[in-house]
Design a protein around this motif. Structure first.
Motif, mmCIF file in Angstrom:
data_model
loop_
_atom_site.group_PDB
_atom_site.id
_atom_site.type_symbol
_atom_site.label_atom_id
_atom_site.label_comp_id
_atom_site.label_asym_id
_atom_site.label_seq_id
_atom_site.Cartn_x
_atom_site.Cartn_y
_atom_site.Cartn_z
ATOM 1 N N ILE A 51 0.852 -1.187 0.000
ATOM 2 C CA ILE A 51 0.000 0.000 0.000
ATOM 3 C C ILE A 51 0.887 1.235 0.000
ATOM 4 C CG2 ILE A 51 -0.200 0.023 2.541
ATOM 5 C CD1 ILE A 51 -3.154 0.945 2.081
ATOM 6 N N GLY A 55 -2.350 5.533 0.995
ATOM 7 C CA GLY A 55 -3.331 4.457 0.942
ATOM 8 C C GLY A 55 -4.193 4.460 -0.301
ATOM 9 N N THR A 58 -2.998 0.233 -4.106
ATOM 10 C CA THR A 58 -2.652 -1.056 -3.519
ATOM 11 C C THR A 58 -2.349 -2.057 -4.628
ATOM 12 O OG1 THR A 58 -4.996 -1.693 -3.466
ATOM 13 C CG2 THR A 58 -4.085 -0.698 -1.468
ATOM 14 N N SER A 71 -4.924 -2.125 4.083
ATOM 15 C CA SER A 71 -5.335 -0.759 4.376
ATOM 16 C C SER A 71 -4.382 -0.175 5.423
ATOM 17 C CB SER A 71 -6.776 -0.723 4.888
ATOM 18 O OG SER A 71 -6.887 -1.453 6.107
ATOM 19 N N ASP A 73 -3.915 3.233 8.463
ATOM 20 C CA ASP A 73 -4.440 4.380 9.195
ATOM 21 C C ASP A 73 -3.243 5.206 9.641
ATOM 22 O OD1 ASP A 73 -5.528 6.221 10.960
ATOM 23 O OD2 ASP A 73 -6.926 4.789 11.817
#
Length: 116
Positions: A51, A55, A58, A71, A73
């Motif tokens: 990734i 983000g 991918t 994913s 954060d």
């Protein structure tokens, strides 16, 4: 120093789901792409997914495309791997990975076993 700590592995039946997490520290997380690799018993380490920093892009190995989702954060310095429709051949130790200024960093790995 750079630290990557995986969690979320375990024993799961075929067809079920599992979510892995990797907590990162010691570097500016949002500046670097992240990836997951895996190593099955008796085999070499295999790239699973990558990734980009924001983000927004991918990539996946063909063996997991359509079943796994990576994913991140950036507010929590974490990267995740959602694994759906798991198969026995997904059994492996899963590693979090990043490359910072040509130095590679790995977590300690988390075991995923898919078996009935």
């Amino acid at each position: 120093q750079v630290q990557l700590v995986e969690s979320g592995g375990g024993l799961v039946q075929p067809g079920r789901s599992l979510r892995l997490s990797c907590a990162a520290s010691g570097f500016t997380f949002s500046n670097y792409a992240m990836a997951w690799y895996r190593q099955a018993p008796g085999k070499g380490r295999e790239w699973v997914a990558t990734i980009t920093t924001a983000g927004d892009n991918t990539n996946y190995a063909d063996s997991v495309k359509g079943r796994f989702a990576i994913s991140r954060d950036n507010t929590k310095n974490s990267v995740n791997l959602q694994m759906n429709s798991l198969k026995p051949e997904d059994t492996a130790v899963y590693y979090c990975y990043t490359n910072i200024r040509f130095s590679t960093y790995w977590g300690q790995g988390t075991q995923v076993t898919v078996s009935s």
